[in-house]
Write a protein that holds these residues in place. Sequence first.
Motif, PDB file in Angstrom:
ATOM      1  N   GLN A 185       9.194   4.761   1.226  1.00 32.61           N
ATOM      2  CA  GLN A 185       8.956   3.350   1.494  1.00 32.61           C
ATOM      3  C   GLN A 185       9.611   2.515   0.417  1.00 32.61           C
ATOM      4  N   SER A 186       9.923   1.273   0.778  1.00 31.36           N
ATOM      5  CA  SER A 186      10.493   0.334  -0.176  1.00 31.36           C
ATOM      6  C   SER A 186      10.007  -1.057   0.190  1.00 31.36           C
ATOM      7  N   VAL A 199       8.050  -4.244   4.327  1.00 31.67           N
ATOM      8  CA  VAL A 199       8.022  -2.901   3.742  1.00 31.67           C
ATOM      9  C   VAL A 199       8.868  -2.001   4.643  1.00 31.67           C
ATOM     10  N   ASN A 200       9.984  -1.518   4.117  1.00 29.38           N
ATOM     11  CA  ASN A 200      10.882  -0.652   4.875  1.00 29.38           C
ATOM     12  C   ASN A 200      10.413   0.788   4.773  1.00 29.38           C
ATOM     13  N   LEU A 201      10.520   1.506   5.898  1.00 31.01           N
ATOM     14  CA  LEU A 201      10.023   2.883   5.965  1.00 31.01           C
ATOM     15  C   LEU A 201      11.086   3.845   6.441  1.00 31.01           C
ATOM     16  N   PRO A 222       0.823  -1.214   0.000  1.00 34.56           N
ATOM     17  CA  PRO A 222       0.000   0.000   0.000  1.00 34.56           C
ATOM     18  C   PRO A 222       0.859   1.267   0.000  1.00 34.56           C
ATOM     19  N   ARG A 223       0.271   2.367  -0.425  1.00 36.40           N
ATOM     20  CA  ARG A 223       0.965   3.657  -0.362  1.00 36.40           C
ATOM     21  C   ARG A 223       0.774   4.210   1.048  1.00 36.40           C
ATOM     22  N   SER A 265       3.203  -2.491  -5.884  1.00 39.66           N
ATOM     23  CA  SER A 265       3.854  -3.725  -6.326  1.00 39.66           C
ATOM     24  C   SER A 265       3.253  -4.918  -5.582  1.00 39.66           C
ATOM     25  N   VAL A 266       3.158  -6.042  -6.265  1.00 38.66           N
ATOM     26  CA  VAL A 266       2.582  -7.253  -5.686  1.00 38.66           C
ATOM     27  C   VAL A 266       3.712  -8.206  -5.369  1.00 38.66           C
TER      28      VAL A 266
END
Length: 84
Positions: free
Chosen positions: A63-64, A77-79, A23-24, A69-70
Motif C-alpha cells: 500500500q502507498s 491509498v493505492n493498493l 490504516p494497515r 501516516s496522517v
Amino acid sequence: MLSRAFEVSTTTPPPSQPKCKVPRVIGMRLAVARKKIANANCNTGRVRRARSRKTQVGKVLSQSPKAGSVRTRGTKVNLVIGRR
C-alpha cells in the motif's frame, strides 16, 4: 473620570476536519481493505494486480502511503493486490 466599556468577543475556531490516518491493510482481502480505508476518512486510490504466491491471491500485497501516516481527509491509498 471617564468610564469606558469594553466588549470582549470570544470566537471559537471552526472545528478542524478529520484527518486521514492511513490504516494497515496489508494481508486483507480487497473488500475488507476498502472498508477499513473508508472508515479512516481516506479513499481507495489505484488498485493494481501483481503476481503472488497462491496464499496471497486476492489479498493486499502493498500500500502507498504507508500505514500510520496522517494525511488530509480523502487522501487516496493505492493498493497492490495479489493474482496468479
